[in-house]
Enzyme design. Structure first.
Site, PDB file in Angstrom:
ATOM      1  CG  ASN A   1      -0.425  -0.203   2.525  1.00 30.42           C
ATOM      2  OD1 ASN A   1       0.655  -0.760   2.671  1.00 30.42           O
ATOM      3  ND2 ASN A   1      -1.127   0.245   3.551  1.00 30.42           N
ATOM      4  CB  VAL A   2       1.579   3.751  -2.224  1.00 30.31           C
ATOM      5  CG1 VAL A   2       2.306   5.093  -2.327  1.00 30.31           C
ATOM      6  CG2 VAL A   2       2.520   2.614  -2.613  1.00 30.31           C
ATOM      7  CD  GLU A   3      -1.640   4.626   4.674  1.00 30.15           C
ATOM      8  OE1 GLU A   3      -1.192   5.498   5.458  1.00 30.15           O
ATOM      9  OE2 GLU A   3      -2.305   3.655   5.060  1.00 30.15           O
TER      10      GLU A   3
ATOM     11  CB  CYS B   1      -5.333  -1.211  -1.763  1.00 30.38           C
ATOM     12  SG  CYS B   1      -6.596  -0.658  -0.600  1.00 30.38           S
TER      13      CYS B   1
ATOM     14  CD  GLU C   1      -5.336  -5.792  -1.874  1.00 30.85           C
ATOM     15  OE1 GLU C   1      -4.953  -4.623  -1.654  1.00 30.85           O
ATOM     16  OE2 GLU C   1      -5.847  -6.509  -1.004  1.00 30.85           O
TER      17      GLU C   1
ATOM     18  CB  CYS D   1     -10.588  -3.476   1.071  1.00 29.09           C
ATOM     19  SG  CYS D   1     -10.067  -2.669  -0.461  1.00 29.09           S
TER      20      CYS D   1
ATOM     21  CB  CYS E   1      -8.537  -4.919  -3.173  1.00 33.75           C
ATOM     22  SG  CYS E   1      -7.709  -3.317  -3.060  1.00 33.75           S
TER      23      CYS E   1
HETATM   24  N1  THU Z   1      -5.262  -1.758   2.555  1.00 36.15           N
HETATM   25  C1  THU Z   1      -4.703  -2.440   1.517  1.00 36.15           C
HETATM   26  O1  THU Z   1      -3.617  -2.109   1.047  1.00 36.15           O
HETATM   27  N2  THU Z   1      -5.385  -3.487   1.003  1.00 36.15           N
HETATM   28  C2  THU Z   1      -6.557  -3.983   1.496  1.00 36.15           C
HETATM   29  O2  THU Z   1      -7.140  -4.885   0.920  1.00 36.15           O
HETATM   30  C3  THU Z   1      -7.075  -3.444   2.770  1.00 36.15           C
HETATM   31  C4  THU Z   1      -6.552  -2.092   3.148  1.00 36.15           C
HETATM   32  C5  THU Z   1      -4.549  -0.592   3.096  1.00 36.15           C
HETATM   33  C6  THU Z   1      -5.134   0.728   2.717  1.00 36.15           C
HETATM   34  C7  THU Z   1      -4.621   1.619   3.810  1.00 36.15           C
HETATM   35  O3  THU Z   1      -3.327   2.114   3.421  1.00 36.15           O
HETATM   36  C8  THU Z   1      -4.465   0.715   5.013  1.00 36.15           C
HETATM   37  O4  THU Z   1      -4.550  -0.614   4.514  1.00 36.15           O
HETATM   38  C9  THU Z   1      -5.515   0.918   6.086  1.00 36.15           C
HETATM   39  O5  THU Z   1      -6.789   0.846   5.535  1.00 36.15           O
END
Ligand code: THU
Length: 131
Positions: free
Chosen positions: A46-48, A57, A59, A90, A93
């Site tokens: 994940n890259v916020e 996410c 994915e 999620c 994804c």
């Molecule tokens: N996140 C993912 O990368 N993939 C998922 O399927 C669930 C959530 C990340 C997004 C965010 O950066 C962090 O988890 C908290 O929600």
């Protein structure tokens, strides 16, 4: 096909990817890895973003890795959190995964390996658009 899936390798790859996550806002790193039908293993983290809704996410990175590497179909998928625990992808994804793996994709979950039809029942997919 499930006999050729090395889940331990996929889990290890997801954990490596997780270690590269950029998650300064949630503090919740995620790594994802998948086996492709040509034998490749693709991954993502994940890259916020300061604009929270812009967050990618893990994915998203995995699908980008898949397409950039020549495409193909996803056969087996796993993702984990910073503790190394298997987590569920999620909802958004699951839709991403459906596009590139469809009903046959196997997903590792905290309750064991399930098919995509179990984790995304009655999915909306390319056939709905006549593709
Ligand atoms: N996140 C993912 O990368 N993939 C998922 O399927 C669930 C959530 C990340 C997004 C965010 O950066 C962090 O988890 C908290 O929600």
């Amino acid at each position: 096909m499930s006999d050729v899936i090395d889940w331990a390798v996929l889990r290890a790859t997801a954990r490596e990817a997780c270690a590269t996550a950029y998650a300064p806002y949630s503090g919740y790193p995620v790594g994802a890895a998948a086996l492709v039908d040509d034998g490749r293993v693709v991954s993502g983290c994940n890259v916020e973003n300061a604009g929270y809704g812009v967050t990618l996410c893990a994915e998203c990175g995995l699908v980008s890795d898949l397409v950039r590497g020549g495409g193909g179909r996803l056969l087996a998928f796993t993702c984990c959190n910073g503790e190394g625990d298997v987590i569920m992808p999620c909802g958004r994804c699951r839709q991403l995964l459906w596009e590139h793996g469809g009903a046959d994709l196997l997903v590792e979950t905290p309750e064991g390996v399930l098919s995509m039809t179990e984790v995304l029942p009655q999915a909306f997919g390319p056939e709905a658009l006549g593709k």
